[in-house]
Design an enzyme around this catalytic site. Structure first.
Site, PDB file in Angstrom:
ATOM      1  N   THR A 124      -5.860-112.572 -27.271  1.00 27.02           N
ATOM      2  CA  THR A 124      -4.699-112.961 -26.973  1.00 27.02           C
ATOM      3  C   THR A 124      -4.142-114.354 -27.686  1.00 27.02           C
ATOM      4  O   THR A 124      -5.278-114.800 -27.894  1.00 27.02           O
ATOM      5  CB  THR A 124      -4.147-112.811 -25.876  1.00 27.02           C
ATOM      6  OG1 THR A 124      -2.964-113.707 -25.837  1.00 27.02           O
ATOM      7  CG2 THR A 124      -4.971-113.628 -24.847  1.00 27.02           C
ATOM      8  N   ASP A 125      -3.149-115.134 -28.558  1.00 25.22           N
ATOM      9  CA  ASP A 125      -3.628-116.322 -28.963  1.00 25.22           C
ATOM     10  C   ASP A 125      -3.525-117.286 -27.433  1.00 25.22           C
ATOM     11  O   ASP A 125      -3.281-118.783 -27.767  1.00 25.22           O
ATOM     12  CB  ASP A 125      -2.406-116.835 -29.608  1.00 25.22           C
ATOM     13  CG  ASP A 125      -0.521-116.185 -28.847  1.00 25.22           C
ATOM     14  OD1 ASP A 125      -0.806-116.480 -27.972  1.00 25.22           O
ATOM     15  OD2 ASP A 125       0.265-116.941 -29.184  1.00 25.22           O
ATOM     16  N   GLU A 126      -3.201-117.433 -26.121  1.00 31.33           N
ATOM     17  CA  GLU A 126      -3.117-117.793 -24.839  1.00 31.33           C
ATOM     18  C   GLU A 126      -4.238-118.608 -25.422  1.00 31.33           C
ATOM     19  O   GLU A 126      -4.699-119.441 -24.478  1.00 31.33           O
ATOM     20  CB  GLU A 126      -2.761-116.399 -24.176  1.00 31.33           C
ATOM     21  CG  GLU A 126      -1.674-116.303 -24.130  1.00 31.33           C
ATOM     22  CD  GLU A 126      -0.305-116.514 -22.854  1.00 31.33           C
ATOM     23  OE1 GLU A 126      -1.449-117.985 -22.391  1.00 31.33           O
ATOM     24  OE2 GLU A 126       0.871-116.668 -23.141  1.00 31.33           O
ATOM     25  N   TYR A 148      -4.988-116.257 -16.626  1.00 31.75           N
ATOM     26  CA  TYR A 148      -4.938-115.376 -17.889  1.00 31.75           C
ATOM     27  C   TYR A 148      -5.282-116.257 -18.519  1.00 31.75           C
ATOM     28  O   TYR A 148      -6.713-114.590 -19.638  1.00 31.75           O
ATOM     29  CB  TYR A 148      -3.166-114.589 -17.929  1.00 31.75           C
ATOM     30  CG  TYR A 148      -3.169-114.107 -18.873  1.00 31.75           C
ATOM     31  CD1 TYR A 148      -3.516-112.344 -18.883  1.00 31.75           C
ATOM     32  CD2 TYR A 148      -2.716-114.264 -19.799  1.00 31.75           C
ATOM     33  CE1 TYR A 148      -3.594-112.031 -20.331  1.00 31.75           C
ATOM     34  CE2 TYR A 148      -2.259-113.722 -21.419  1.00 31.75           C
ATOM     35  CZ  TYR A 148      -2.517-112.421 -21.627  1.00 31.75           C
ATOM     36  OH  TYR A 148      -1.381-112.186 -22.547  1.00 31.75           O
ATOM     37  N   LYS A 152      -9.093-113.912 -20.141  1.00 27.84           N
ATOM     38  CA  LYS A 152      -8.962-113.118 -21.823  1.00 27.84           C
ATOM     39  C   LYS A 152      -9.900-113.693 -22.472  1.00 27.84           C
ATOM     40  O   LYS A 152     -10.610-113.081 -23.290  1.00 27.84           O
ATOM     41  CB  LYS A 152      -7.645-113.231 -22.685  1.00 27.84           C
ATOM     42  CG  LYS A 152      -6.131-112.736 -21.476  1.00 27.84           C
ATOM     43  CD  LYS A 152      -6.483-110.657 -22.133  1.00 27.84           C
ATOM     44  CE  LYS A 152      -6.185-110.119 -23.514  1.00 27.84           C
ATOM     45  NZ  LYS A 152      -6.242-109.266 -23.571  1.00 27.84           N
TER      46      LYS A 152
HETATM   47  P1  NAD Z   1       1.457-104.040 -19.551  1.00 34.62           P
HETATM   48  O1  NAD Z   1       1.316-105.383 -18.297  1.00 34.62           O
HETATM   49  O2  NAD Z   1       2.889-104.042 -19.824  1.00 34.62           O
HETATM   50  O3  NAD Z   1       0.647-103.562 -18.939  1.00 34.62           O
HETATM   51  C1  NAD Z   1      -0.288-103.263 -18.949  1.00 34.62           C
HETATM   52  C2  NAD Z   1      -1.381-101.757 -18.538  1.00 34.62           C
HETATM   53  O4  NAD Z   1      -2.299-101.917 -18.503  1.00 34.62           O
HETATM   54  C3  NAD Z   1      -0.434-101.242 -17.924  1.00 34.62           C
HETATM   55  O5  NAD Z   1      -0.254 -99.780 -17.947  1.00 34.62           O
HETATM   56  C4  NAD Z   1      -1.928-101.172 -16.755  1.00 34.62           C
HETATM   57  O6  NAD Z   1      -1.515-100.537 -15.482  1.00 34.62           O
HETATM   58  C5  NAD Z   1      -2.501-101.419 -17.218  1.00 34.62           C
HETATM   59  N1  NAD Z   1      -3.774-102.010 -16.128  1.00 34.62           N
HETATM   60  C6  NAD Z   1      -4.235-103.149 -15.641  1.00 34.62           C
HETATM   61  N2  NAD Z   1      -5.876-102.908 -15.331  1.00 34.62           N
HETATM   62  C7  NAD Z   1      -6.079-101.715 -15.116  1.00 34.62           C
HETATM   63  C8  NAD Z   1      -7.521-101.631 -15.338  1.00 34.62           C
HETATM   64  N3  NAD Z   1      -8.194-102.139 -15.172  1.00 34.62           N
HETATM   65  N4  NAD Z   1      -7.286-100.537 -15.734  1.00 34.62           N
HETATM   66  C9  NAD Z   1      -6.955 -99.266 -16.518  1.00 34.62           C
HETATM   67  N5  NAD Z   1      -5.713 -99.975 -16.978  1.00 34.62           N
HETATM   68  C10 NAD Z   1      -5.546-101.208 -16.068  1.00 34.62           C
HETATM   69  O7  NAD Z   1       0.892-105.389 -20.705  1.00 34.62           O
HETATM   70  P2  NAD Z   1       0.961-105.582 -22.340  1.00 34.62           P
HETATM   71  O8  NAD Z   1       1.809-106.790 -22.687  1.00 34.62           O
HETATM   72  O9  NAD Z   1       1.233-104.571 -22.506  1.00 34.62           O
HETATM   73  O10 NAD Z   1      -0.212-106.049 -23.130  1.00 34.62           O
HETATM   74  C11 NAD Z   1      -1.128-105.090 -23.586  1.00 34.62           C
HETATM   75  C12 NAD Z   1      -2.548-106.050 -24.308  1.00 34.62           C
HETATM   76  O11 NAD Z   1      -1.926-106.809 -25.238  1.00 34.62           O
HETATM   77  C13 NAD Z   1      -3.037-107.212 -22.836  1.00 34.62           C
HETATM   78  O12 NAD Z   1      -4.506-106.781 -23.162  1.00 34.62           O
HETATM   79  C14 NAD Z   1      -2.701-108.263 -23.138  1.00 34.62           C
HETATM   80  O13 NAD Z   1      -3.280-109.044 -23.203  1.00 34.62           O
HETATM   81  C15 NAD Z   1      -2.310-108.239 -25.115  1.00 34.62           C
HETATM   82  N6  NAD Z   1      -1.471-109.179 -25.474  1.00 34.62           N
HETATM   83  C16 NAD Z   1      -0.234-109.128 -24.770  1.00 34.62           C
HETATM   84  C17 NAD Z   1       0.647-109.937 -25.952  1.00 34.62           C
HETATM   85  C18 NAD Z   1       2.318-109.586 -24.918  1.00 34.62           C
HETATM   86  O14 NAD Z   1       3.577-110.578 -25.244  1.00 34.62           O
HETATM   87  N7  NAD Z   1       3.173-109.336 -23.953  1.00 34.62           N
HETATM   88  C19 NAD Z   1       0.103-110.808 -25.860  1.00 34.62           C
HETATM   89  C20 NAD Z   1      -1.339-110.199 -26.943  1.00 34.62           C
HETATM   90  C21 NAD Z   1      -1.539-109.880 -26.863  1.00 34.62           C
END
Ligand code: NAD
Length: 335
Positions: A124-126, A148, A152
């Site tokens: 993530t960009d975070e 968080y 990451k």
């Molecule tokens: P989300 O919170 O909507 O979904 C996360 C999913 O991961 C859930 O279905 C959860 O049950 C599953 N999960 C959590 N812990 C787990 C584990 N230990 N084993 C298996 N499954 C597990 O998240 P999102 O917003 O869809 O983000 C997905 C990825 O993208 C993450 O890695 C996040 O860091 C990254 N990301 C998100 C954004 C954003 O804006 N949402 C931006 C950049 C990167």
């Protein structure tokens, strides 16, 4: 036919990615490994439950017993599984370290002993912390400001270390803030949309002038598919973003305007500790090297997203009536 392991595929971006993959590729099998935390939702993929190339396993990426039996069956891994909400990481850092660092380690260990052709770590960009005067580039140092972001960052660098040390074919992605359908309503955009629809206040942290780079989830999914397929990029990192920077206040006003709700629903609340003032990424590398560019502008994507929440009240009401209610109380009751 290749088989891809998608972790966290019942969450927001993972479910979009699986639908994108199976929609674009008739010769691909997908295994979805998801722990089913509060953020998961089987409804996100209910249309694919019977798809012949889709297989679901409930399991934890941090538990080798859940991961190892699957690794020998897959050609590629895209790791989305994570605890993802900055505010929750302030109250409970341990679960973030467990999944976002130790979970990545378990996956990388399993991958090291297998013959997968690529491991895409969705970072993530975070991890950069404050963007400061200019958008962050892939070479910028890490200064994560929340548990968080720090967790990451750990997963991100561990993935790189496995490439450098063991030759694990890792590619790392750092995307900006996603929005779109199926996003859990603790996140700002669906929170503001659903609160506005119920004539509840939109809680804006501090002065609301913190800004983010906003990307539609479908653009992120297209970038990830390219990064999973492009030859010769092992060990590399790619930012993904749009350059469409807006403050939280601007987003709140745009949502209220589209829903024809009054601006006095905006309510300033105590700021988040460690709140990053500006996240912004330069996505020039992926544009130059892989020809990716965003297709969905904010002007088009935000109203489309708002329409989806308006047309799918059952989806978000079931969430808001569940675990979310206690979370919301904790977060906002006395703020
Ligand atoms: P989300 O919170 O909507 O979904 C996360 C999913 O991961 C859930 O279905 C959860 O049950 C599953 N999960 C959590 N812990 C787990 C584990 N230990 N084993 C298996 N499954 C597990 O998240 P999102 O917003 O869809 O983000 C997905 C990825 O993208 C993450 O890695 C996040 O860091 C990254 N990301 C998100 C954004 C954003 O804006 N949402 C931006 C950049 C990167």
């Amino acid at each position: 036919m290749e088989t891809w392991l998608i972790t966290g595929g019942l969450g927001f971006i993972g479910s979009h990615f699986i639908r994108h993959l199976l929609g674009q590729n008739s010769d691909l099998r997908v295994i979805n490994l998801d722990k089913i935390t509060y953020a998961a939702n089987r409804e996100n993929l209910s249309d694919l439950a019977e798809h012949p190339h889709y297989e679901f396993h409930q399991g934890d990426i941090a538990d080798p017993k859940d991961v190892r039996p699957l690794i020998g069956r897959v050609d590629l891994i895209v790791n989305f599984a994570a605890e993802t909400h900055v505010d929750r990481s302030i109250g409970d850092p341990a679960s973030f370290i467990q999944t976002d660092m130790l979970g990545v380690h378990v996956l990388l260990e399993a991958a090291r002993e297998s013959s997968i052709r690529r491991f895409v770590q969705v970072s993530t960009d975070e991890v950069y912390g404050e963007a400061g005067q200019k958008p962050s580039t892939e070479e910028d140092p890490f200064m994560p400001k929340s548990p968080y972001a720090a967790s990451k960052a750990g997963g991100d660098r561990l993935a790189f270390a496995y490439f450098a040390t063991y030759g694990t074919p890792v590619v790392i992605t750092r995307c900006s803030n996603n929005y779109g359908s199926f996003q859990y309503p603790e996140k700002m955009i669906p929170l503001f949309i659903t609160n506005a629809m119920e004539d509840k206040p939109l809680p804006v942290y501090g002065d609301g002038l913190n800004s983010r780079d906003w990307i539609h989830v479908e653009d992120h999914c297209r970038a990830l598919e390219l990064l999973a397929q492009a030859p010769g990029i092992e060990g590399e990192t790619f930012n993904i973003g749009t350059g469409e920077e807006r403050t939280i206040l601007e987003m709140a006003r745009a949502i209220l305007k589209t829903l024809e709700k009054p601006e006095d629903l905006i309510q300033s609340v105590t700021d988040r500790p460690g709140h990053v003032r500006r996240h912004a990424v330069a996505a020039k590398k992926i544009e130059r090297e892989l020809g990716w560019s965003p297709k969905v502008t904010l002007k088009e994507g935000l109203p489309k997203t708002i329409r989806w929440y308006v047309e799918n009240p059952g989806w978000w009401r079931r969430i808001r009536d569940g675990e979310f209610r206690a979370y919301y109380q904790r977060m906002y009751a006395n703020r």
